[in-house]
Scaffold this motif. Structure first.
Motif, mmCIF file in Angstrom:
data_model
loop_
_atom_site.group_PDB
_atom_site.id
_atom_site.type_symbol
_atom_site.label_atom_id
_atom_site.label_comp_id
_atom_site.label_asym_id
_atom_site.label_seq_id
_atom_site.Cartn_x
_atom_site.Cartn_y
_atom_site.Cartn_z
ATOM 1 N N ALA A 352 0.966 -1.097 -0.033
ATOM 2 C CA ALA A 352 -0.121 0.015 0.089
ATOM 3 C C ALA A 352 0.917 1.354 0.091
ATOM 4 C CB ALA A 352 -0.873 0.142 1.143
ATOM 5 N N VAL A 353 2.079 1.197 0.487
ATOM 6 C CA VAL A 353 3.099 2.233 0.470
ATOM 7 C C VAL A 353 3.839 2.161 -0.794
ATOM 8 C CG1 VAL A 353 5.001 3.414 1.697
ATOM 9 C CG2 VAL A 353 3.248 2.210 3.043
ATOM 10 N N PRO A 354 3.898 3.360 -1.530
ATOM 11 C CA PRO A 354 4.796 3.273 -2.664
ATOM 12 C C PRO A 354 6.127 2.766 -2.534
ATOM 13 C CG PRO A 354 3.583 5.391 -2.517
ATOM 14 C CD PRO A 354 3.420 4.690 -1.286
ATOM 15 N N VAL A 355 6.568 2.028 -3.358
ATOM 16 C CA VAL A 355 8.007 1.397 -3.182
ATOM 17 C C VAL A 355 8.727 1.476 -4.475
ATOM 18 C CG1 VAL A 355 9.254 -0.789 -2.488
ATOM 19 C CG2 VAL A 355 7.262 -0.314 -1.450
ATOM 20 N N THR A 356 10.026 1.740 -4.364
ATOM 21 C CA THR A 356 10.850 1.966 -5.431
ATOM 22 C C THR A 356 11.892 0.712 -5.529
ATOM 23 O OG1 THR A 356 10.664 4.275 -5.612
ATOM 24 C CG2 THR A 356 12.508 3.375 -7.005
ATOM 25 N N VAL A 357 12.103 0.041 -6.639
ATOM 26 C CA VAL A 357 12.835 -1.234 -6.403
ATOM 27 C C VAL A 357 14.050 -0.883 -7.430
ATOM 28 C CG1 VAL A 357 12.866 -3.595 -7.242
ATOM 29 C CG2 VAL A 357 10.927 -2.592 -6.010
ATOM 30 N N HIS A 358 15.098 -1.358 -6.971
ATOM 31 C CA HIS A 358 16.272 -1.236 -7.718
ATOM 32 C C HIS A 358 17.028 -2.632 -7.585
ATOM 33 C CE1 HIS A 358 16.215 2.970 -7.862
ATOM 34 N NE2 HIS A 358 15.840 3.300 -6.784
ATOM 35 N N ASN A 384 4.315 -1.365 5.877
ATOM 36 C CA ASN A 384 2.844 -0.982 5.889
ATOM 37 C C ASN A 384 2.087 -1.019 7.018
ATOM 38 O OD1 ASN A 384 1.642 -1.103 2.840
ATOM 39 N ND2 ASN A 384 3.548 -2.422 2.881
ATOM 40 N N LYS A 385 2.530 -1.779 8.153
ATOM 41 C CA LYS A 385 1.661 -2.093 9.320
ATOM 42 C C LYS A 385 2.169 -1.257 10.364
ATOM 43 C CE LYS A 385 0.315 -6.645 8.950
ATOM 44 N NZ LYS A 385 0.351 -8.302 9.600
ATOM 45 N N HIS A 386 3.487 -0.890 10.443
ATOM 46 C CA HIS A 386 4.304 -0.326 11.668
ATOM 47 C C HIS A 386 4.699 1.081 11.427
ATOM 48 C CE1 HIS A 386 3.120 -3.970 13.463
ATOM 49 N NE2 HIS A 386 3.894 -4.697 12.579
ATOM 50 N N ALA A 387 5.423 1.267 10.270
ATOM 51 C CA ALA A 387 6.153 2.353 9.959
ATOM 52 C C ALA A 387 5.561 3.788 9.978
ATOM 53 C CB ALA A 387 6.968 2.074 8.803
ATOM 54 N N GLY A 388 4.343 3.755 9.539
ATOM 55 C CA GLY A 388 3.373 5.187 9.170
ATOM 56 C C GLY A 388 4.503 5.683 8.011
ATOM 57 N N VAL A 405 20.749 -7.029 0.555
ATOM 58 C CA VAL A 405 19.487 -6.398 0.361
ATOM 59 C C VAL A 405 19.362 -5.190 1.253
ATOM 60 C CG1 VAL A 405 16.865 -7.097 0.710
ATOM 61 C CG2 VAL A 405 18.641 -8.701 -0.458
ATOM 62 N N THR A 406 18.642 -4.175 1.123
ATOM 63 C CA THR A 406 18.599 -3.008 1.654
ATOM 64 C C THR A 406 17.040 -2.557 1.538
ATOM 65 O OG1 THR A 406 20.725 -2.342 1.757
ATOM 66 C CG2 THR A 406 19.345 -0.618 2.294
ATOM 67 N N VAL A 407 16.363 -2.146 2.664
ATOM 68 C CA VAL A 407 15.033 -1.885 2.634
ATOM 69 C C VAL A 407 15.026 -0.472 3.296
ATOM 70 C CG1 VAL A 407 12.765 -2.197 2.780
ATOM 71 C CG2 VAL A 407 14.097 -4.022 2.250
ATOM 72 N N VAL A 408 14.692 0.678 2.824
ATOM 73 C CA VAL A 408 14.921 1.988 3.614
ATOM 74 C C VAL A 408 13.303 2.528 3.426
ATOM 75 C CG1 VAL A 408 15.843 4.226 3.607
ATOM 76 C CG2 VAL A 408 17.147 2.275 2.928
ATOM 77 N N ASP A 409 12.801 2.921 4.370
ATOM 78 C CA ASP A 409 11.487 3.870 4.545
ATOM 79 C C ASP A 409 11.756 5.068 5.305
ATOM 80 O OD1 ASP A 409 10.342 3.504 7.475
ATOM 81 O OD2 ASP A 409 10.813 1.727 6.872
ATOM 82 N N ASP A 410 10.909 5.919 4.948
ATOM 83 C CA ASP A 410 10.698 7.451 5.677
ATOM 84 C C ASP A 410 9.790 7.649 6.684
ATOM 85 O OD1 ASP A 410 8.514 7.217 3.999
ATOM 86 O OD2 ASP A 410 8.860 9.156 2.953
ATOM 87 N N GLY A 411 9.788 6.323 7.460
ATOM 88 C CA GLY A 411 8.649 6.383 8.435
ATOM 89 C C GLY A 411 8.930 6.928 9.832
ATOM 90 N N GLU A 412 8.314 6.414 11.008
ATOM 91 C CA GLU A 412 8.548 6.993 12.171
ATOM 92 C C GLU A 412 9.786 6.222 12.879
ATOM 93 O OE1 GLU A 412 4.744 6.190 14.014
ATOM 94 O OE2 GLU A 412 3.717 7.495 13.085
#
Length: 457
Positions: A352-358, A384-388, A405-412
């Motif tokens: 549900a959160v926009p994800v850019t894949v490289h 999607n569940k916890h990061a906001g 593998v690296t996953v980065v989000d701009d959440g809380e």
């Protein structure tokens, strides 16, 4: 062909040649630095090794006969500690010269060899202070250290002699066109070199050419000779000082990997059982009850029976959808059919959160691809569940024999293994393939989840 295209191709050719020349210069420079470092190492190793060799042999030779009177044990202990000191220095030299591309996150889990880089070797747990103090006399690695100090000394002496001869002879031989005429021109000088002994016409010219060409040959051969000698010294030291520790590290790593694999498999089976019980099994129970109710009312109320059957068909479709979803968790079809990059793209598309894949992934073993897939899937579930979070990035690639593998989000932020969120189970899954998980998630974000998996695990 136009003039512009001709100029463009010419500029490209010139740039290509310049790049080749730059690479050659860099290669020559690196080769010179490496050869110089090896020469310095071998020249300095001899006096240091000689001093320790003398002390270790004396303490050993005097201490062994005196062990009957217990006086020899302190001398043997001193020999062990002296050998250990030189062994620690040599291990660090080996690591500095050989390099180590293994990610520190992986070493932190399994590398038993790291324990032998310091002066205090690992001792058995649960022993008192006195026995721990005397343990070096029982530790096999201590006696291997002594064996290395004694048996490698001839190698050190030979390498020092060759290196000293090479480093002195090359500059003298290359300076022959200047030094020989100067010596000949000194008052009262009498020059009788190889050319004079062989009674060759113009003996001085012959000697100048001979020495200069010999110096050139030795200069060209210096990298191969000096680096080869240094590698001999490094390999022998590695054999006695680090091989046992590395074997113990491999055994520990395999033991932990097997335990982690069993734990991850058990957790996956429990989760699958729970998901089947809470999802498809409940729907099938309700479907059975609806069909039984429809059977009872088929003759008396056809309209209501029709409604019940329609609802049962909906339940059947929902059950099939849940079963497909569970099967993706066991073995995603897209991962088997199209590879890791396509599977990661599919997981990102469902987010549900926009994800850019490289993702730029060559062919890798199936178990490595599966582990990486679950890293991405679990990380995006947490996003999607916890990061906001408002967006996320996934980067997957292979470098130096490791899938990263690296996953980065701009959440809380604030993600932690201790809080659950599937991260602890994910860490166990990675351990089963000799991988490692690193999480950086300060309060306020961003959250960075990194996984490193050896492709040859």
């Amino acid at each position: 062909m136009s003039t512009t295209d001709t100029h463009t191709k010419a500029e490209a050719a010139v740039a290509s040649q310049a790049a080749i020349r730059g690479d050659r210069r860099e290669s020559v420079s690196a080769r010179f630095k490496w050869t110089t470092a090896c020469a310095i190492y071998m020249l300095l190793a001899f006096p240091l090794h000689f001093a320790f060799f003398i002390m270790v042999v004396i303490f050993w030779a005097v201490g062994v006969p005196l062990t009957i009177l217990w006086v020899g044990f302190p001398l043997l202990y001193a020999a062990v500690m002296l050998a250990r000191t030189l062994a620690v220095v040599q291990r660090r030299v080996n690591r500095a010269f050989a390099g180590d591309r293994t990610p520190r996150s992986v070493l932190s889990f399994f590398d038993r060899e790291e324990a032998y880089n310091g002066f205090a070797y690992p001792a058995p747990e649960g022993v008192d202070r006195f026995r721990r103090l005397l343990y070096p006399l029982r530790d096999l690695q201590s006696w291997l250290d002594i064996a290395w100090v004694v048996t490698s000394f001839p190698i050190t002496v030979f390498n020092w002699c060759v290196t000293f001869t090479w480093t002195v002879t090359v500059p003298l031989a290359l300076s022959a066109p200047i030094s020989i005429p100067i010596l000949e021109s000194l008052p009262g000088a009498w020059y009788n070199g190889i050319g004079g002994l062989l009674r060759i016409p113009h003996p001085m010219v012959f000697d100048i050419v001979l020495f200069f060409l010999g110096g050139l040959v030795m200069l060209v051969a210096a990298p191969s000779v000096l680096q080869g000698l240094a590698r001999l010294q490094f390999v022998y030291a590695d054999l006695l000082l680090s091989r046992r520790a590395r074997n113990r590290a491999d055994i520990e790593r395999l033991t932990q990997s097997r335990a982690a694999a069993r734990k991850a498999e058990s957790a996956a089976l429990r989760k699958l059982e729970r998901d089947l019980h809470d999802g498809p099994q409940q729907r099938l129970v309700r479907l059975n009850m609806d069909l039984a109710r429809a059977k009872r009312q088929a003759g008396s109320d056809p309209v209501k029976t029709q409604a019940i059957l329609e609802e049962a068909m909906v339940q059947t479709q929902d059950t099939l959808a849940e079963l497909r979803q569970l099967s993706r968790g066991i073995a995603p079809p897209v991962l088997v059919d199209r590879g890791l990059a396509a599977a990661v793209a599919e997981v990102a598309a469902r987010s549900a959160v926009p994800v850019t894949v490289h993702a730029d992934v060559p062919e890798i073993p199936d178990h490595v691809a599966s582990a990486a897939y679950y890293v991405v899937a679990e990380a995006l579930v947490n996003v999607n569940k916890h990061a906001g979070a408002g967006s996320a990035d996934v980067v997957v690639g292979v470098r130096d024999g490791y899938l990263r593998v690296t996953v980065v989000d701009d959440g809380e932020g604030g993600a932690d293994r201790s809080k659950g969120h599937g991260l602890a189970g994910l860490e166990e899954r990675l351990k089963s393939v000799d991988g490692a998980l690193a999480i950086a998630s300060p309060q306020g974000g961003p959250t960075v989840v990194k996984a490193v998996i050896p492709c040859a695990s």
